[in-house]
Enzyme design. Structure first.
Site, short mmCIF file in Angstrom:
data_model
loop_
_atom_site.label_atom_id
_atom_site.label_comp_id
_atom_site.label_asym_id
_atom_site.label_seq_id
_atom_site.Cartn_x
_atom_site.Cartn_y
_atom_site.Cartn_z
N CYS A 2 27.51 44.48 34.77
CA CYS A 2 27.26 44.88 36.16
C CYS A 2 26.44 46.16 36.11
O CYS A 2 26.19 46.70 35.03
CB CYS A 2 28.56 45.17 36.89
SG CYS A 2 29.64 43.74 37.09
N ARG A 44 26.77 43.19 40.96
CA ARG A 44 27.86 42.49 40.29
C ARG A 44 27.44 41.19 39.63
O ARG A 44 26.74 40.38 40.23
CB ARG A 44 28.95 42.19 41.31
CG ARG A 44 30.17 41.52 40.70
CD ARG A 44 31.31 41.43 41.68
NE ARG A 44 32.50 40.94 40.99
CZ ARG A 44 33.33 40.05 41.51
NH1 ARG A 44 33.12 39.58 42.72
NH2 ARG A 44 34.37 39.65 40.83
N LEU A 45 27.91 41.03 38.41
CA LEU A 45 27.92 39.75 37.73
C LEU A 45 29.37 39.27 37.84
O LEU A 45 30.26 39.83 37.23
CB LEU A 45 27.51 39.88 36.27
CG LEU A 45 27.58 38.60 35.43
CD1 LEU A 45 26.60 37.56 35.96
CD2 LEU A 45 27.29 38.91 33.98
N ASN A 67 32.27 48.86 36.09
CA ASN A 67 31.57 47.90 35.23
C ASN A 67 32.43 47.69 34.00
O ASN A 67 32.80 48.66 33.35
CB ASN A 67 30.20 48.43 34.84
CG ASN A 67 29.48 47.52 33.86
OD1 ASN A 67 29.75 46.34 33.77
ND2 ASN A 67 28.54 48.09 33.11
N GLY A 68 32.73 46.45 33.68
CA GLY A 68 33.45 46.20 32.45
C GLY A 68 34.61 45.26 32.62
O GLY A 68 34.67 44.46 33.55
N ASP A 92 40.53 42.52 38.06
CA ASP A 92 40.85 43.73 37.31
C ASP A 92 40.32 44.97 38.04
O ASP A 92 40.84 46.07 37.86
CB ASP A 92 40.34 43.66 35.87
CG ASP A 92 38.84 43.47 35.72
OD1 ASP A 92 38.18 43.04 36.69
OD2 ASP A 92 38.32 43.73 34.62
#
Length: 166
Positions: A2, A44-45, A67-68, A92
């Site tokens: 992301c 966002r992915l 991100n992550g 998450d």
């Protein structure tokens, strides 16, 4: 993968243009949040909870762009639920948000994963990343920096610093 981007201080109105430079890192969705001199944006992915994990995550006057992946988010979620926290998603992202809301910056010690985030608690902006820097995080003291997409250097590298491990 992301892309997150933010500004604390004077904004110019061109922040969304800068966020567009990160769109290749998150082609599925994008979101922005601004309040006075704080701007946070996210590209966002979508991987976990495609519909429920939209960002920025805004709740109770606090905001997160992240991100992550936190690998142990389900275990942390159970702890938070045991403390009375209610969840509206399976992401998450919400677990990271609620951990920071409940435990403050100390909550980062609970995370096992690769991540970088910016968390606005209504008074201060907290920037953090995983211990190994898998998801690096860069910041600048001047508003004259552009985000650094992969394989491209920031426009003013001398102004950009990597968050160090403390």
């Amino acid at each position: 993968m992301c892309g997150i981007f933010g500004i604390l201080g004077e904004t110019t109105g061109k922040e969304e243009d800068l966020l567009n430079l990160l769109s290749h890192r998150g082609p599925d969705d994008r979101g922005i949040w601004r309040d006075g001199g704080v701007f946070l944006g996210h590209c966002r992915l979508s991987i976990i909870d495609v519909e429920g994990g939209k960002q920025p995550w805004v709740e109770d006057g606090m905001v997160l762009v992240y991100n992550g992946e936190v690998y142990n988010f389900l275990e942390i979620r159970k702890v938070l639920e045991g403390m009375g926290e209610k969840f509206r998603s399976r992401s998450d992202t919400e677990v990271v948000f609620k951990t920071l809301k409940v435990f403050g910056i100390e909550g980062i010690k609970m995370f096992d994963g690769m991540f970088a985030f910016a968390f606005w608690d209504g008074r201060r902006l907290i920037l953090a990343r995983d211990r190994f820097g898998i998801k690096p995080l860069y910041w600048a003291k001047s508003g004259k920096i552009l985000p650094s997409p992969p394989n491209k250097a920031p426009i003013k590298p001398s102004l950009c610093e990597k968050i160090s491990q403390h």
